[in-house]
Write an enzyme that holds these catalytic residues in place. Sequence first.
Site, PDB file in Angstrom:
ATOM      1  N   HIS A 142      50.047  39.470   8.408  1.00  0.00           N
ATOM      2  CA  HIS A 142      50.989  39.604   7.291  1.00  0.00           C
ATOM      3  C   HIS A 142      50.525  40.625   6.252  1.00  0.00           C
ATOM      4  CE1 HIS A 142      53.404  36.676   9.017  1.00  0.00           C
ATOM      5  NE2 HIS A 142      53.674  35.904   7.981  1.00  0.00           N
ATOM      6  N   ARG A 187      54.363  46.966  14.650  1.00  0.00           N
ATOM      7  CA  ARG A 187      55.095  46.739  13.390  1.00  0.00           C
ATOM      8  C   ARG A 187      54.192  46.297  12.239  1.00  0.00           C
ATOM      9  NH1 ARG A 187      58.294  41.161  14.459  1.00  0.00           N
ATOM     10  NH2 ARG A 187      59.356  42.410  15.999  1.00  0.00           N
ATOM     11  N   HIS A 243      47.323  40.606  15.840  1.00  0.00           N
ATOM     12  CA  HIS A 243      48.225  40.829  16.973  1.00  0.00           C
ATOM     13  C   HIS A 243      48.596  42.308  16.999  1.00  0.00           C
ATOM     14  CE1 HIS A 243      52.264  39.432  19.024  1.00  0.00           C
ATOM     15  NE2 HIS A 243      51.659  40.382  19.701  1.00  0.00           N
ATOM     16  N   GLU A 283      45.547  38.998  19.672  1.00  0.00           N
ATOM     17  CA  GLU A 283      46.771  38.549  20.344  1.00  0.00           C
ATOM     18  C   GLU A 283      47.464  39.777  20.919  1.00  0.00           C
ATOM     19  OE1 GLU A 283      49.247  36.507  17.605  1.00  0.00           O
ATOM     20  OE2 GLU A 283      47.831  34.897  17.299  1.00  0.00           O
ATOM     21  N   HIS A 336      50.804  27.985  15.311  1.00  0.00           N
ATOM     22  CA  HIS A 336      52.170  28.421  14.999  1.00  0.00           C
ATOM     23  C   HIS A 336      52.872  27.417  14.081  1.00  0.00           C
ATOM     24  CE1 HIS A 336      55.505  31.162  15.386  1.00  0.00           C
ATOM     25  NE2 HIS A 336      56.248  30.088  15.188  1.00  0.00           N
ATOM     26  N   ASN A 387      44.979  34.352  10.794  1.00  0.00           N
ATOM     27  CA  ASN A 387      45.751  35.510  11.257  1.00  0.00           C
ATOM     28  C   ASN A 387      46.074  36.413  10.059  1.00  0.00           C
ATOM     29  OD1 ASN A 387      48.084  37.131  11.858  1.00  0.00           O
ATOM     30  ND2 ASN A 387      48.279  35.984  13.755  1.00  0.00           N
ATOM     31  N   THR A 427      56.172  35.510  16.948  1.00  0.00           N
ATOM     32  CA  THR A 427      56.125  34.999  18.313  1.00  0.00           C
ATOM     33  C   THR A 427      56.956  33.716  18.403  1.00  0.00           C
ATOM     34  OG1 THR A 427      53.859  35.782  18.302  1.00  0.00           O
ATOM     35  CG2 THR A 427      54.539  34.488  20.208  1.00  0.00           C
ATOM     36  N   GLU A 450      46.132  28.187  24.030  1.00  0.00           N
ATOM     37  CA  GLU A 450      46.515  27.884  22.657  1.00  0.00           C
ATOM     38  C   GLU A 450      47.875  27.211  22.744  1.00  0.00           C
ATOM     39  OE1 GLU A 450      46.110  30.893  19.581  1.00  0.00           O
ATOM     40  OE2 GLU A 450      47.756  29.976  18.454  1.00  0.00           O
ATOM     41  N   ARG A 472      50.945  44.481  18.335  1.00  0.00           N
ATOM     42  CA  ARG A 472      52.224  44.432  19.041  1.00  0.00           C
ATOM     43  C   ARG A 472      52.535  45.779  19.683  1.00  0.00           C
ATOM     44  NH1 ARG A 472      56.003  40.236  17.641  1.00  0.00           N
ATOM     45  NH2 ARG A 472      57.516  41.663  18.548  1.00  0.00           N
TER      46      ARG A 472
END
Length: 243
Positions: free
Chosen positions: A10, A49, A43, A70, A191, A7, A101, A151, A45
């Site tokens: 970040h 963000r 992701h 995502e 996660h 992922n 999440t 998932e 969103r």
Amino acid sequence: MATLGVNIDHVATVRQARRTDEPDPVWAAVDAQLGGAACITFHLREDRRHIVDRDVPLLKEVVNVRLNMEMAIAPDVVDIACRTQPDQCCIVPEKREEVTTEGGLDVVRLGDRLRDVVARLRDAGCCVSAFIEPDPAQIDASAAAGFQTVELWTGGYAHARNADSQREAISSLVAGVRHAAQCGLIVHGGHGLTYRNVAPIAAIAGFEEFNIGHSIMARAMFVGIREAVREMNRLLQQHAPKE
Ligand code: PXP
């Protein structure tokens, strides 16, 4: 052995902290692939963000491994997913105030609303995944809503405060993987997984992929993305269940 989805959100979080153009999550996706990622996850969103609309077609273009988007079921995001056609769309719950999440999607409650979105995304050629807790009712509801993959949220294990709750979380993941496979679902996990805690989860038979973000990007600050991905892949390999 389960493959590794990396992922890259970040990297976009750091960029958005200054609303500038660096560091570029698209570069991160390229580097993660060079380090051996089997899947790149991002992701988009509703609040944009971290990943923003500009990133999506570029990721689609440069990612040669599987691309996993995502997303919540916000109509504009669903439209972008249908246009972009990533290999996979993973439906996650989203709350504006959350840091990341938190927990899984309530497929039991959202059933009918999800069914239409799943059908649209499948028609667009995407494999559709539900990010859920390893709860038999959520797994059954995911299969019934047309999801092809689940998932399983590994946060229950990652956030466990003592050995007993950690063991309990591992048992429910083992049971969840088995139950999902019996429902004909492909099983992923993710996660809160880190270099320090991934071993017992990597050892569970039946997971086909793990999605890991924070820990890999945190290490990447010191060793670079390629090396951080290599090190996590090494751990997955080292602790994989014997076939
Ligand atoms: N899988 C899903 C569905 C997520 O939402 C997240 C967090 O963005 C992850 C995996 C990765 O979690 P972490 O950053 O804790 O590795």
